[in-house]
Design a protein around this motif. Structure first.
Motif, PDB file in Angstrom:
ATOM      1  N   GLU A   1       0.806  -1.148   0.262  1.00  0.00           N
ATOM      2  CA  GLU A   1      -0.169   0.033  -0.059  1.00  0.00           C
ATOM      3  C   GLU A   1       0.844   1.207  -0.144  1.00  0.00           C
ATOM      4  N   CYS A   2       2.189   0.977   0.266  1.00  0.00           N
ATOM      5  CA  CYS A   2       2.935   2.456   0.108  1.00  0.00           C
ATOM      6  C   CYS A   2       3.225   2.675  -1.493  1.00  0.00           C
ATOM      7  N   GLN A   3       3.357   1.627  -2.020  1.00  0.00           N
ATOM      8  CA  GLN A   3       3.665   1.654  -3.558  1.00  0.00           C
ATOM      9  C   GLN A   3       2.571   2.046  -4.422  1.00  0.00           C
ATOM     10  N   TYR A   4       1.406   1.524  -4.002  1.00  0.00           N
ATOM     11  CA  TYR A   4       0.180   1.828  -4.702  1.00  0.00           C
ATOM     12  C   TYR A   4      -1.069   2.640  -4.333  1.00  0.00           C
ATOM     13  N   GLU A   5      -1.872   3.272  -4.996  1.00  0.00           N
ATOM     14  CA  GLU A   5      -2.808   3.837  -4.645  1.00  0.00           C
ATOM     15  C   GLU A   5      -3.864   2.817  -4.627  1.00  0.00           C
ATOM     16  N   LEU A   6      -4.540   2.220  -3.383  1.00  0.00           N
ATOM     17  CA  LEU A   6      -5.547   1.216  -3.341  1.00  0.00           C
ATOM     18  C   LEU A   6      -7.028   1.513  -2.898  1.00  0.00           C
ATOM     19  N   THR A   7      -7.071   2.877  -3.089  1.00  0.00           N
ATOM     20  CA  THR A   7      -8.490   3.334  -2.471  1.00  0.00           C
ATOM     21  C   THR A   7      -9.512   2.409  -3.077  1.00  0.00           C
TER      22      THR A   7
ATOM     23  N   LYS B   1       1.581   5.433  -6.178  1.00  0.00           N
ATOM     24  CA  LYS B   1       1.515   6.359  -5.185  1.00  0.00           C
ATOM     25  C   LYS B   1       2.585   7.220  -4.671  1.00  0.00           C
ATOM     26  N   LEU B   2       2.716   8.538  -4.842  1.00  0.00           N
ATOM     27  CA  LEU B   2       3.881   9.278  -4.208  1.00  0.00           C
ATOM     28  C   LEU B   2       4.538   8.812  -3.064  1.00  0.00           C
ATOM     29  N   PRO B   3       5.743   8.765  -2.656  1.00  0.00           N
ATOM     30  CA  PRO B   3       6.668   9.302  -3.971  1.00  0.00           C
ATOM     31  C   PRO B   3       7.136   8.295  -4.964  1.00  0.00           C
ATOM     32  N   TYR B   4       6.190   7.327  -5.229  1.00  0.00           N
ATOM     33  CA  TYR B   4       6.435   6.483  -6.426  1.00  0.00           C
ATOM     34  C   TYR B   4       6.130   7.182  -7.527  1.00  0.00           C
ATOM     35  N   SER B   5       6.423   6.789  -8.696  1.00  0.00           N
ATOM     36  CA  SER B   5       5.961   7.261 -10.024  1.00  0.00           C
ATOM     37  C   SER B   5       6.232   6.102 -11.285  1.00  0.00           C
ATOM     38  N   GLY B   6       5.415   6.180 -11.958  1.00  0.00           N
ATOM     39  CA  GLY B   6       5.465   5.097 -13.094  1.00  0.00           C
ATOM     40  C   GLY B   6       4.452   5.566 -14.119  1.00  0.00           C
ATOM     41  N   GLY B   7       3.920   4.278 -14.825  1.00  0.00           N
ATOM     42  CA  GLY B   7       3.013   4.392 -15.654  1.00  0.00           C
ATOM     43  C   GLY B   7       1.574   4.757 -15.295  1.00  0.00           C
ATOM     44  N   SER B   8       0.854   5.014 -16.055  1.00  0.00           N
ATOM     45  CA  SER B   8      -0.711   5.267 -15.610  1.00  0.00           C
ATOM     46  C   SER B   8      -1.453   4.453 -14.742  1.00  0.00           C
ATOM     47  N   THR B   9      -1.907   3.527 -15.063  1.00  0.00           N
ATOM     48  CA  THR B   9      -2.846   2.602 -14.085  1.00  0.00           C
ATOM     49  C   THR B   9      -2.430   1.222 -14.444  1.00  0.00           C
ATOM     50  N   GLY B  10      -2.904   0.529 -13.604  1.00  0.00           N
ATOM     51  CA  GLY B  10      -2.977  -1.084 -13.734  1.00  0.00           C
ATOM     52  C   GLY B  10      -4.343  -1.781 -13.009  1.00  0.00           C
ATOM     53  N   THR B  11      -4.616  -2.805 -13.381  1.00  0.00           N
ATOM     54  CA  THR B  11      -5.726  -3.312 -12.962  1.00  0.00           C
ATOM     55  C   THR B  11      -5.552  -4.740 -12.150  1.00  0.00           C
ATOM     56  N   LEU B  12      -6.000  -5.062 -10.951  1.00  0.00           N
ATOM     57  CA  LEU B  12      -5.745  -6.066  -9.889  1.00  0.00           C
ATOM     58  C   LEU B  12      -7.150  -6.991  -9.936  1.00  0.00           C
ATOM     59  N   ARG B  13      -7.030  -8.424  -9.774  1.00  0.00           N
ATOM     60  CA  ARG B  13      -8.229  -9.048  -9.836  1.00  0.00           C
ATOM     61  C   ARG B  13      -8.034 -10.152  -8.928  1.00  0.00           C
TER      62      ARG B  13
ATOM     63  N   LYS C   1       7.657   1.115   7.875  1.00  0.00           N
ATOM     64  CA  LYS C   1       6.151   0.653   7.989  1.00  0.00           C
ATOM     65  C   LYS C   1       5.160   1.602   7.786  1.00  0.00           C
ATOM     66  N   GLN C   2       5.338   3.073   8.125  1.00  0.00           N
ATOM     67  CA  GLN C   2       4.267   4.025   7.912  1.00  0.00           C
ATOM     68  C   GLN C   2       4.572   4.552   6.719  1.00  0.00           C
ATOM     69  N   CYS C   3       5.124   3.978   5.677  1.00  0.00           N
ATOM     70  CA  CYS C   3       5.384   4.564   4.278  1.00  0.00           C
ATOM     71  C   CYS C   3       5.955   5.772   4.302  1.00  0.00           C
ATOM     72  N   LYS C   4       6.819   5.986   5.119  1.00  0.00           N
ATOM     73  CA  LYS C   4       7.511   7.268   5.146  1.00  0.00           C
ATOM     74  C   LYS C   4       9.191   6.835   4.543  1.00  0.00           C
ATOM     75  N   VAL C   5       9.509   7.810   3.512  1.00  0.00           N
ATOM     76  CA  VAL C   5      10.652   7.450   3.051  1.00  0.00           C
ATOM     77  C   VAL C   5      11.936   8.363   3.506  1.00  0.00           C
ATOM     78  N   LYS C   6      13.071   7.636   3.630  1.00  0.00           N
ATOM     79  CA  LYS C   6      14.478   8.130   3.966  1.00  0.00           C
ATOM     80  C   LYS C   6      15.514   8.050   2.825  1.00  0.00           C
ATOM     81  N   ALA C   7      16.041   8.740   2.822  1.00  0.00           N
ATOM     82  CA  ALA C   7      17.308   8.742   1.644  1.00  0.00           C
ATOM     83  C   ALA C   7      18.496   8.586   2.479  1.00  0.00           C
ATOM     84  N   GLU C   8      19.432   7.822   1.942  1.00  0.00           N
ATOM     85  CA  GLU C   8      20.842   7.593   2.560  1.00  0.00           C
ATOM     86  C   GLU C   8      21.754   7.915   1.486  1.00  0.00           C
ATOM     87  N   PHE C   9      22.695   8.804   1.594  1.00  0.00           N
ATOM     88  CA  PHE C   9      23.612   9.395   0.479  1.00  0.00           C
ATOM     89  C   PHE C   9      25.003   8.454   0.852  1.00  0.00           C
TER      90      PHE C   9
END
Length: 335
Positions: A221-227, A243-255, A317-325
């Motif tokens: 659920e952190c990667q996809y908008e599952l509303t 779902k931000l901060p992810y980006s990609g194609g338009s949409t997909g379909t789950l079944r 686990k809270q879908c918070k993103v952290k960058a390590e340089f």
């Protein structure tokens, strides 16, 4: 002489010199020049004995010849009672008293708790018996036939129907339609109805084969908008996006697969999986700078720092993103 004196008499020892001829000759015995013999195929040694009865008649008996099991009843039937020689009767009676003579052994069935074969116990050769359903089973019945003496009768097992469970005994997930059991709404599978027996032959009607339908497990659920995918039930599908901060194609379909009863079943993509890229590091630390005109997560060392810049995006686990340089080194200051 005293007429009241008891007379002392010594009786002679008298023996029969021969036995009368048997008419008819009993089955299993043959008279030869040397005496009586067992008929071919019969086992034993022929023995003939004669005695005098109180009426001075001669009673003879024969013994010692035993027929094979398949002919024991036949040996009795070939000599009708009205023609049967007196001397042969004890032999026939002995045959009829032996276990298994002219009868089948105890019947055998696949389920003694279901089939009643009590009428087939001690069944005579070439005879038949009714085979019934034991209560509480019900059915039309069948029959058993004794085809070989000493062996179990051939049993035709009837179609015995299991008693229907009471209204309070029907488990969830089952319903009856036109006399046939089916899975109820919200359940999937193939309803099976049968009876189980315990060691005391107590009958328990049993229903099995239907399982509760289960929703499918959704992806990250952190990667996809599952509303639109809340409670994805069997046979249903939904549209998802990155779902931000992810980006990609338009949409997909789950079944969720039709008739799913597995609570661990993951939802499947109807076509290709939607690819979403994670980007981070919008505010890089000292020594790092975004590469001009480059794709997401592309950084370089900012002069005077040197090296090869790298960034790792971590999601908790809270879908918070952290960058390590890493990769950029600070130069040493010259005095």
């Amino acid at each position: 002489a005293d007429p009241m004196t008891e007379l002392n008499v010594t009786l002679p020892q008298c023996e029969l010199t021969s036995c009368p001829e048997a008419n008819p000759v009993p089955v299993g015995y043959v008279k030869s020049v040397g005496g009586w013999l067992c008929e071919e195929g019969w086992n034993g040694t022929a023995n003939v004995e004669c005695t005098l009865d109180l009426g001075c008649g001669v009673t003879c008996s024969a013994s010692g010849c035993d027929p094979p099991p398949s002919r024991r009843l036949e040996s009795r039937l070939l000599v009708p009672p009205e023609e049967e020689a007196t001397w042969a009767r004890p032999h026939v009676e002995r045959l009829l008293q032996e276990d298994g003579v002219g009868t089948c052994s105890d019947p055998e069935v696949s389920n003694p708790c279901k089939f009643d074969v009590s009428f087939c116990v001690g069944l005579e050769l070439n005879s038949s018996c009714p085979v019934l359903c034991k209560a509480p089973y019900r059915g039309t019945g069948a029959r058993g036939t004794c085809k070989a003496a000493g062996e179990p009768p051939v049993i035709e097992e009837p179609d015995c129907i299991c008693p229907e469970p009471g209204p309070d005994s029907v488990p969830l997930g089952y319903t009856q339609v036109d006399g046939a059991w089916q899975c109820a709404e919200g359940y999937a599978g193939s309803a099976q109805f049968f009876c189980q027996n315990d060691d005391q032959c107590l009958v328990e009607p049993t229903l099995s084969g239907c399982q509760l339908l289960a929703d499918c497990v959704l992806p990250d659920e952190c990667q996809y908008e599952l509303t639109a995918c809340s409670h994805l039930s069997p046979g249903a599908d939904c549209e998802v996006a990155c779902k931000l901060p992810y980006s990609g194609g338009s949409t997909g379909t789950l079944r969720c697969p039709e008739g799913n009863t597995n609570g661990s079943q993951a939802a499947v993509w109807k076509s290709n999986e939607l690819a979403c890229d994670l980007h981070c590091g919008d505010d890089p630390p000292e020594g790092y700078a975004k590469s001009a005109g480059a794709a997401w997560n592309a950084f370089e060392c900012e002069p005077p720092w040197y090296g090869t810049a790298a960034v790792s995006c971590l999601v908790d686990k809270q879908c918070k993103v952290k960058a390590e340089f890493s990769g950029c080194l600070q130069p040493c200051n010259a005095d």
